[in-house]
Design a protein around this motif. Structure first.
Motif, PDB file in Angstrom:
ATOM      1  N   GLY A 151      -3.651  -5.026   2.835  1.00 52.98           N
ATOM      2  CA  GLY A 151      -4.852  -4.250   3.129  1.00 52.98           C
ATOM      3  C   GLY A 151      -4.578  -2.799   3.474  1.00 52.98           C
ATOM      4  O   GLY A 151      -5.464  -1.960   3.314  1.00 52.98           O
ATOM      5  N   ASP A 152      -3.397  -2.505   3.954  1.00 53.31           N
ATOM      6  CA  ASP A 152      -3.147  -1.108   4.308  1.00 53.31           C
ATOM      7  C   ASP A 152      -3.132  -0.282   3.031  1.00 53.31           C
ATOM      8  O   ASP A 152      -2.545  -0.663   2.033  1.00 53.31           O
ATOM      9  N   TYR A 153      -3.773   0.824   3.077  1.00 55.45           N
ATOM     10  CA  TYR A 153      -4.075   1.552   1.844  1.00 55.45           C
ATOM     11  C   TYR A 153      -2.812   1.959   1.110  1.00 55.45           C
ATOM     12  O   TYR A 153      -1.832   2.382   1.684  1.00 55.45           O
ATOM     13  N   ARG A 154      -2.849   1.814  -0.233  1.00 52.95           N
ATOM     14  CA  ARG A 154      -1.620   1.931  -1.023  1.00 52.95           C
ATOM     15  C   ARG A 154      -1.116   3.348  -1.175  1.00 52.95           C
ATOM     16  O   ARG A 154       0.031   3.564  -1.459  1.00 52.95           O
TER      17      ARG A 154
ATOM     18  N   GLY B 242      -8.757  -2.475   3.476  1.00 54.17           N
ATOM     19  CA  GLY B 242      -7.896  -1.310   3.373  1.00 54.17           C
ATOM     20  C   GLY B 242      -8.522  -0.175   2.573  1.00 54.17           C
ATOM     21  O   GLY B 242      -7.849   0.812   2.281  1.00 54.17           O
TER      22      GLY B 242
ATOM     23  N   THR C 115      -8.775  -8.375   1.603  1.00 51.70           N
ATOM     24  CA  THR C 115      -7.865  -7.478   2.312  1.00 51.70           C
ATOM     25  C   THR C 115      -7.882  -6.089   1.678  1.00 51.70           C
ATOM     26  O   THR C 115      -7.758  -5.080   2.379  1.00 51.70           O
TER      27      THR C 115
END
Lengths: 413, 413
Positions: free
Chosen positions: A409-412, B323, B319
């Motif tokens: 989920g943490d932005y790519r 994000g 997810t």
């Protein structure tokens, strides 16, 4: 590759003997990663029998389409695997990339394009520049060697935290056979990768149809009984190659899967497949716990597996495992929602050896402490008995942690 | 109730008018929570027509069993709802608890036990001590009042962060009708609660069979098109009551659901059910984003719904939403794994108005920035067109965040 290795990683890795008839090389083509290998070439100097099972996705990747087309020919001379880009949902560009790779591999190895097999894992929807590695296949063929299994396993990793290898031996008609396998799992650091790939090679001499029957039967209780997050990839690929090199020792070629001489081989193959599948589950994104879920007493083996997977895929069961919470009510919920026959008042549930529920209610001798102690283990056996029939199944999964959400989920950017 | 209110909560709550024919009271029985109400009594002074739809779980709670048994009688005089304990998987003790509650409610209200309906939400597997609230039902009946909808909605909350109410009006044959509804969602603070309960009351005069037909049709595109985490509760209950009080204004009793006079009522009811369902999704555990997923061009409406739910239940899609990642490859994956007919090369995908994929590959005009801007919104519309037929469906879900794992995984101690 993640910075930290899964707490469920193997404590040690087996020595991987060479398997006669196959050579491997890896290269760093810079498809997505830097400072690591991302292309694997496997070469069979003599045509190997080949079998494969692939994703059931209705949107399969271009390499899956390519392999399916070649599989009826039954023989393989080369396998090219890349990580960093899945070549999935890439339209005509994807097909052009598989064609270029196959042509380059065929030229490098000196075989027909229908003797080449391909697999890609990584980003979906991003066109794959196959020219990045197509040009190096000739050199890779020259340096390919048999003692290269660990390096091969590393080259196909995406966000796996450890390489997955396994080896077994068996006898066919008194001749010693080796089976080696590698796998990569559904881990993701860049949040758009998810694919299970596995390649297994044996020196046994087994005809393609028999090999396919062995593999199709073996995948059910192994890779198809393992889940990380219920999301089926566009690219899942499991292939089994038989080089036939053991014929030199007098192994008589096996033509059909029901040949009694296969007994030991089948057992060793199934054991290896199960081992690799469990290694994949143990390296699920963010995993801190391994769940082995066994359902007994179902109406059929198929019903047992449906129920076991309903438990294994339940976010509430998996978060409870992450929290070391003996929350058996969520097992009841997951049994109930599976849709298969279940009689609430015959249900019994165990965590490890601790029976927590029986006859449709909490066990009269229920001990929260005893149940919680099982949940504190790294490996948590869960058993559900339905009390209806003889059907049974076992599946494997990992827990669902905040780290899973962070990885995916943490932005790519 | 959680300490912090969902960022997706309504900005304001509607005034909830009284509905003629129903009175309500709440009490704090201390079943699990302290300092809050946890029991709701609804009283119909004249028998109300009743309809209900319940969980499809094979392991339903004791109250669900109880309601199913009473439903064929078709009339209701009392509803008792408690939060804090689901009375599910509680065996004979559970049945005894529903019997005691029904007996107490019947005595309090002065009706037959088969005119009582029950619902419980909270811990699974823990015996429910119904004596805690059975004794107060008489007093509750005396104080019950019609202007009590917000308080009713609060009493049935578990880990919901806000109460869920909705009201609509319609006309039947020129007579003004009111429909009020409350709902609670699948939130959990103590990590073993998960149940959707909803109770809707109208003063319309509608026969039970017609009411059931309206409700059964209405649940499909509302509550059955909403998912938080794919885990179906043992206790899901949606009930619709028609007090018939509008007969006093000359509303002619409706006997069948296909009566043309129902047109406006059906529309208002369906709108209310959809509103409540979306409120539940917006209060999913840990939610920070709302996804409205529309699938068009499927072979059938049923196929479209299967695909839409496959997307809505995908941990990787959810997810990515958390994000704010425009990771449309995961939409492709979820379409592919749904098992319904799909042609990769006809697929198109939109985030909001931004088309990100078309004809089986990334849109030629793809802009990561434009797609990412949609993902930054609180409400994210996702559309998938399959290009195969006329089937369509819309479902609602929330994102999957670390907070979901924390709520459901942190040890209950």
């Amino acid at each position: 590759m993640s910075a930290s290795i899964s707490p469920l990683a193997p404590k040690s890795y087996p020595d991987m003997p060479a398997v006669r008839g196959v050579r491997m090389a890896t290269a760093a083509a810079g498809i997505k990663y830097t400072n690591r290998t991302d292309v694997l070439l496997m070469v069979f100097d003599k045509p190997a029998a080949v079998a494969g099972v692939f994703t059931k996705s209705k949107c399969p990747s271009a390499p899956v389409d390519f392999c399916r087309t070649n599989l009826p020919h039954g023989v393989a001379r080369a396998v090219v695997v890349n990580s960093g880009n899945a070549n999935a949902f890439t339209g005509m560009k994807g097909k052009a990339a598989t064609a270029l790779t196959a042509k380059s591999a065929a030229e490098a190895v000196g075989c027909s394009e229908n003797e080449v097999y391909l697999a890609s894992t990584g980003v979906i929807g991003e066109p794959l520049d196959a020219s990045k590695f197509a040009g190096v296949l000739g050199d890779m063929n020259k340096t390919a060697t048999g003692d290269f299994w660990h390096e091969a396993a590393k080259a196909i990793m995406t966000t796996d935290t450890y390489p997955k290898v396994a080896t077994r031996t068996a006898e066919i008609g008194g001749v010693k056979i080796t089976i080696n396998g590698i796998a990569k799992g559904a881990g993701m650091i860049a949040p758009d990768m998810a694919t299970m790939l596995s390649f297994v090679v044996t020196d046994a001499d087994i005809a393609p149809a028999a090999l396919q029957a062995l593999l199709s039967a073996g995948v059910g209780p192994s890779f198809n009984s393992m889940t990380v997050d219920s999301d089926t990839s566009t690219s899942d690929t499991l292939m089994l190659f038989a080089t036939g090199a053991a014929a030199a020792d007098g192994q008589k070629r096996i033509e059909t899967a029901d040949d009694p001489a296969l007994e030991g081989f089948r057992s060793a193959l199934n054991d290896l497949l199960k081992n690799l599948a469990i290694q994949v589950a143990r390296d699920g994104e963010g995993a801190t716990k391994m769940l082995e879920i066994t359902v007994t007493g179902a109406e059929s083996d198929a019903a047992a597996k449906t129920i076991a997977l309903s438990i294994a895929n339940s976010p509430l069961v998996k978060t409870a495992a992450a929290g070391e919470d003996a929350n058996w009510g969520r097992i009841v919920m997951a049994v109930g929602k599976a849709g298969e026959a279940a009689d609430r008042d015959r249900l019994a549930i165990w965590f490890g050896d601790v029976r927590v529920a029986v006859n449709g209610e909490r066990d009269p001798g229920y001990s929260e402490e005893a149940a919680s102690n099982v949940m504190k283990q790294q490996d948590i056996p869960v058993r559900v008995d339905l009390g209806l029939g003889e059907g049974r199944a076992t599946v494997w999964t990992c827990d669902l942690t905040k780290e899973y959400v962070a990885i995916n989920g943490d932005y790519r950017s």
